[in-house]
Write an enzyme that holds these catalytic residues in place. Structure first.
Site, PDB file in Angstrom:
ATOM      1  N   GLY A   1      43.823  -9.732  65.331  1.00  0.00           N
ATOM      2  CA  GLY A   1      43.278  -8.690  64.477  1.00  0.00           C
ATOM      3  C   GLY A   1      43.057  -9.233  63.083  1.00  0.00           C
ATOM      4  O   GLY A   1      43.920  -9.142  62.212  1.00  0.00           O
ATOM      5  N   HIS A   2      41.899  -9.845  62.883  1.00  0.00           N
ATOM      6  CA  HIS A   2      41.586 -10.418  61.577  1.00  0.00           C
ATOM      7  C   HIS A   2      40.130 -10.848  61.508  1.00  0.00           C
ATOM      8  O   HIS A   2      39.436 -10.837  62.533  1.00  0.00           O
ATOM      9  CB  HIS A   2      42.491 -11.620  61.265  1.00  0.00           C
ATOM     10  CG  HIS A   2      42.555 -12.647  62.350  1.00  0.00           C
ATOM     11  ND1 HIS A   2      41.487 -13.407  62.721  1.00  0.00           N
ATOM     12  CD2 HIS A   2      43.583 -13.015  63.159  1.00  0.00           C
ATOM     13  CE1 HIS A   2      41.856 -14.217  63.696  1.00  0.00           C
ATOM     14  NE2 HIS A   2      43.122 -13.992  63.997  1.00  0.00           N
ATOM     15  N   ALA A   3      39.698 -11.197  60.310  1.00  0.00           N
ATOM     16  CA  ALA A   3      38.369 -11.803  60.120  1.00  0.00           C
ATOM     17  C   ALA A   3      38.577 -13.156  59.467  1.00  0.00           C
ATOM     18  O   ALA A   3      39.617 -13.408  58.841  1.00  0.00           O
ATOM     19  CB  ALA A   3      37.517 -10.918  59.220  1.00  0.00           C
TER      20      ALA A   3
END
Ligand code: TYD
Length: 137
Positions: A50-52
């Site tokens: 869950g990240h960019a």
């Protein structure tokens, strides 16, 4: 508009001895590979990733088993199911993505365009949306 994520069909050689697929940098993978890592033994029901990334581009293959990758540009979410080891998912920089629904014994192989750098991560979704809004990602 930034680039969008896409499934890339990889070469496959299927014969009675078993199957073979491969990837080449700057060919199937549209960047120079600086890093390779893999995710395995994910307990049932767990989500990952869950990240960019600000700079890092990535290319994801379900080497074994299956999982879903949800790619989100802040406006729209797209779900990609990786369930064949001859599919690759190219994820350009600047997109929020999560990995979920890992099947038992699945293995996610990931190629990255930069070395590991924690400063390249955006790990808070509200921060991501803010950055999308002001154009800093
Ligand atoms: P993390 O990015 O949280 O995993 P995911 O992408 O599934 O959310 O990485 C887990 C840990 O591994 C974190 O402490 C950073 C470390 N790590 C490295 O040291 N090098 C790497 O190339 C990667 C991908 C992670």
């Amino acid at each position: 508009m930034g680039k969008s994520a896409q499934i890339i069909n990889l070469p496959k050689f299927l014969d009675s001895r078993g199957n073979l697929s491969f990837v080449e940098q700057l060919n199937h993978i549209p960047f120079e590979i600086k890093r390779t890592y893999w995710i395995y033994d994910v307990p049932g029901g767990e989500n990952r990733g869950g990240h960019a990334f600000k700079q890092n581009e990535e290319f994801i293959v379900a080497l074994s088993g299956a999982f879903d990758v949800v790619v989100d540009d802040g406006l729209e979410k797209k779900l990609f199911t990786l369930n064949r080891s001859y599919y690759g998912l190219y994820v350009p920089a600047g997109l929020w993505r999560e990995m979920e629904n890992f099947s038992t014994n699945s293995v996610a192989l990931e190629f990255g365009s930069i070395h590991y750098d924690e400063n390249d991560y955006v790990r808070d979704y509200q921060d991501y949306l803010k950055m999308k809004k002001d154009g800093t990602i």
